[in-house]
Design an enzyme around this catalytic site. Structure first.
Site, short mmCIF file in Angstrom:
data_model
loop_
_atom_site.label_atom_id
_atom_site.label_comp_id
_atom_site.label_asym_id
_atom_site.label_seq_id
_atom_site.Cartn_x
_atom_site.Cartn_y
_atom_site.Cartn_z
N GLN A 30 0.83 -1.20 0.00
CA GLN A 30 0.00 0.00 0.00
C GLN A 30 0.87 1.26 0.00
O GLN A 30 2.07 1.20 0.26
CB GLN A 30 -0.91 0.01 1.24
CG GLN A 30 -0.15 -0.10 2.55
CD GLN A 30 -0.93 -0.76 3.65
OE1 GLN A 30 -2.16 -0.76 3.64
NE2 GLN A 30 -0.24 -1.33 4.63
N ASP A 155 -7.03 -4.50 14.74
CA ASP A 155 -6.86 -3.07 14.45
C ASP A 155 -6.53 -2.92 12.98
O ASP A 155 -5.45 -2.49 12.61
CB ASP A 155 -5.74 -2.51 15.35
CG ASP A 155 -5.56 -1.02 15.19
OD1 ASP A 155 -6.36 -0.39 14.47
OD2 ASP A 155 -4.60 -0.48 15.78
#
Length: 281
Positions: A30, A155
């Site tokens: 990413q 998370d």
């Protein structure tokens, strides 16, 4: 250069802050960007989506962590999936009863960049109880032994890209197996307004694998819609409505947002959630 830094949510909505880029890179998974904002301090974006900013992060990390760690029967072994900015492990490691924490983060570059640029968020990297595994969290859970973890905290980012698998039925089934009926799972559940379908889906899929499931809500200004959710699940006898007061008292002198009253208040469910998923409290 100071500019508006926007997360473009869809063709009709965007969420932004004024600031400037301090660092940017493309990792294997990413695009990673660190920004300095004028109003909210430093922040992290992944693929153009806000992950955290210093002004909001304590609310998010405290609500993901403390409802789980104040209700789980045991908190000796805690697994954190995602959370490469370091805020979640910071909150976990406030508890003296925690003996081992493993952070399973698929993108090691997020960890390294966060350690370099977000030192006010990740303050527990050097705690000897912490192990960092640069690995796929879903594979880590799939390969873990039954009953090997007391608490799992997810998370992750939105359910696209490398985080997509963290919202699927197979992953929640694996978490239930690893927790072996006695542990607690806590996941970020998206926005109950801007991400309504994803939020409801998370609750419903968790109900397939845990006998108790409860969404909790808190304001996170930088996230789409401003309201955010965290979904708690267990098949133990623990009650989300009866956190252990000694654990709360141990951490609340250091927390920014979380306390006993906040814990109970966050359980209030909007009617549009109750009507669809059949939860009442």
């Amino acid at each position: 250069m100071i500019r508006w830094i926007d997360e473009v949510y869809d063709s009709n909505r965007r969420f932004g802050l004024r600031g400037q880029t301090l660092f940017a890179m493309q990792s294997q998974y990413q695009h990673i960007e660190i920004v300095e904002t004028e109003a909210h301090g430093r922040g992290l974006l992944l693929d153009g989506m806000w992950m955290t900013v210093e002004a909001d992060e304590k609310v998010y990390h405290e609500m993901l962590v403390h409802p789980a760690l104040t209700t789980a029967p045991s908190i000796e072994n805690v697994l954190v999936i995602g959370g490469g900015d370091g805020g979640t492990i910071r909150e976990v490691l406030r508890y003296k009863d925690v003996k081992r924490v493993v952070l399973a983060e698929i993108d090691g570059d997020v960890v390294e960049v966060s350690r370099r640029f977000l030192p006010n968020i990740g303050t527990a990297w050097d705690d000897p109880r912490l192990e960092v595994c640069v690995c796929d969290g879903t594979a880590f859970v799939a390969n873990a032994a039954p009953g090997s973890w007391d608490v799992i905290l997810v998370d992750g980012s939105d359910p696209i890209g490398p985080a997509k698998a963290l919202f699927e039925d197979a992953f929640f089934a694996a978490c239930a197996r690893v927790l072996a009926g006695r542990g607690v799972l806590s996941v970020q559940g998206g926005s109950p307004t801007a991400q309504y379908d994803e939020h409801i889906s998370t609750i419903q899929v968790m109900k397939n694998h845990f006998s108790q499931v409860a969404p909790m809500y808190a304001p996170i200004g930088i996230y789409p819609g401003g309201a955010w959710s965290f979904v708690w699940g267990t098949s133990s006898d623990s009650s989300i409505e009866q956190p252990l007061l000694d654990r709360i008292q141990h951490v609340e002198s250091d927390t920014y947002w979380y306390n006993h009253s906040v814990h109970l208040g966050a359980l209030a469910q909007p009617n549009h959630v109750r009507r669809v998923v059949g939860l009442h409290r």
